[in-house]
Design a protein around this motif. Structure first.
Motif, PDB file in Angstrom:
ATOM      1  N   SER A 186      82.217  -7.261 -23.557  1.00  0.00           N
ATOM      2  CA  SER A 186      83.119  -6.553 -24.469  1.00  0.00           C
ATOM      3  C   SER A 186      84.355  -7.384 -24.789  1.00  0.00           C
ATOM      4  O   SER A 186      85.090  -7.060 -25.734  1.00  0.00           O
ATOM      5  N   ALA A 243      90.352  -1.243 -16.898  1.00  0.00           N
ATOM      6  CA  ALA A 243      90.235  -0.307 -18.020  1.00  0.00           C
ATOM      7  C   ALA A 243      91.615   0.040 -18.570  1.00  0.00           C
ATOM      8  O   ALA A 243      91.810   0.108 -19.797  1.00  0.00           O
ATOM      9  N   ARG A 246      92.851  -2.882 -20.548  1.00  0.00           N
ATOM     10  CA  ARG A 246      92.096  -3.008 -21.797  1.00  0.00           C
ATOM     11  C   ARG A 246      92.392  -1.854 -22.758  1.00  0.00           C
ATOM     12  O   ARG A 246      92.046  -1.940 -23.947  1.00  0.00           O
ATOM     13  N   LEU A 248      91.046   1.172 -22.506  1.00  0.00           N
ATOM     14  CA  LEU A 248      89.775   1.841 -22.740  1.00  0.00           C
ATOM     15  C   LEU A 248      89.444   2.761 -21.567  1.00  0.00           C
ATOM     16  O   LEU A 248      89.902   2.537 -20.450  1.00  0.00           O
ATOM     17  N   VAL A 252      83.742   3.667 -20.183  1.00  0.00           N
ATOM     18  CA  VAL A 252      83.346   2.674 -21.186  1.00  0.00           C
ATOM     19  C   VAL A 252      83.259   1.302 -20.537  1.00  0.00           C
ATOM     20  O   VAL A 252      82.285   0.560 -20.713  1.00  0.00           O
TER      21      VAL A 252
END
Length: 261
Positions: A186, A243, A246, A248, A252
């Motif tokens: 990602s 996370a 990021r 997010l 995810v």
């Protein structure tokens, strides 16, 4: 910076060991491997002038802040750190100075036709696909050499043989997305925002995979002590922190890091 390569410019940079491995020929007698390489060279000659290979890179001011790379414009590239008790507990951000440094971001790819134009010939399709993979890697090798010697210029006097290049005896590293030091695909979404992959014909799938398949993306770091490592298994604590950095949801990020949890 965009560089468009003709196939003959990259042929010397091809690492044939990986090509033989992809064919399952790495343990075969030398004569059989030489015959396969001759067939491959003939195919490359036929592709010359019809297809090109493309490299895209940018050099930016940067510094490290914890496990993040902070770019000169304030944008961040969050990274992960080894957590196993027997590891060096390394993060790629460790190879950047905490106050001022530089970093390179890159992507390479082939013309999409190399993946689409040979569907009516099973053998040729496989041959061209495996050669396309090698050409994308060769473009990264050739580009990185030019960056070290000219564009970034931190190793202007470097004089290495192809064998030395292939075993990475140069200063610095070129960790690629999806590889052990940088396993989170990602991150391609982050690099795409910084580089605009579309400029060289790369598009991303929902999983962060690149199309054409024969594409490579990653970072370039110059620190003399920079070296590759395998991230290995990380804990739920780091997953949650990553996370957060990021921006997010944890679930995810979990999908992208399943093999490291």
């Amino acid at each position: 910076m965009i560089i468009d390569y003709d196939i003959h410019q990259l042929t010397p940079y091809i690492n044939w060991d990986y090509f033989f491995y992809a064919w399952g020929m790495h343990n075969k007698p030398l004569g059989e491997r030489q015959k396969l390489q001759e067939e491959a060279m003939s195919v490359l000659a036929d592709l010359e002038g019809k297809y090109k290979v493309h490299a895209l890179f940018v050099l930016m001011d940067a510094h490290s802040e914890g496990d993040d790379i902070v770019l000169g414009d304030g944008r961040r590239i969050p990274l992960l750190r080894q957590q196993q008790p027997d590891s060096e507990c390394l993060c790629l951000a460790d190879f950047l100075h905490p106050e001022h440094d530089r970093i390179g971001l890159f992507a390479t790819t082939v013309d999409m036709g190399l993946e689409k134009d040979f569907d009516n010939d099973t053998y040729l399709k496989m041959m061209v696909q495996l050669l396309a993979d090698r050409l994308a890697e060769a473009a990264a090798e050739c580009m990185h050499e030019a960056v070290r010697k000219t564009y970034w210029g931190y190793a202007p006097d470097e004089q290495l043989t192809m064998q030395q290049l292939h075993v990475e005896q140069f200063q610095g590293i070129r960790p690629a997305v999806g590889y052990p030091s940088l396993p989170d695909t990602s991150l391609n979404f982050v690099l795409n925002e910084l580089l605009d992959f579309h400029q060289i014909g790369i598009r991303l799938t929902e999983s962060g995979a690149m199309k054409p398949h024969a594409s490579v993306s990653g970072l370039m770091m110059a620190h003399p002590e920079a070296h590759y490592f395998s991230l290995g298994t990380i804990g739920e604590d780091q997953l949650a922190d990553y996370a957060r950095r990021r921006g997010l949801p944890v679930e995810v990020m979990r999908k992208f890091l399943t093999s490291n949890l």
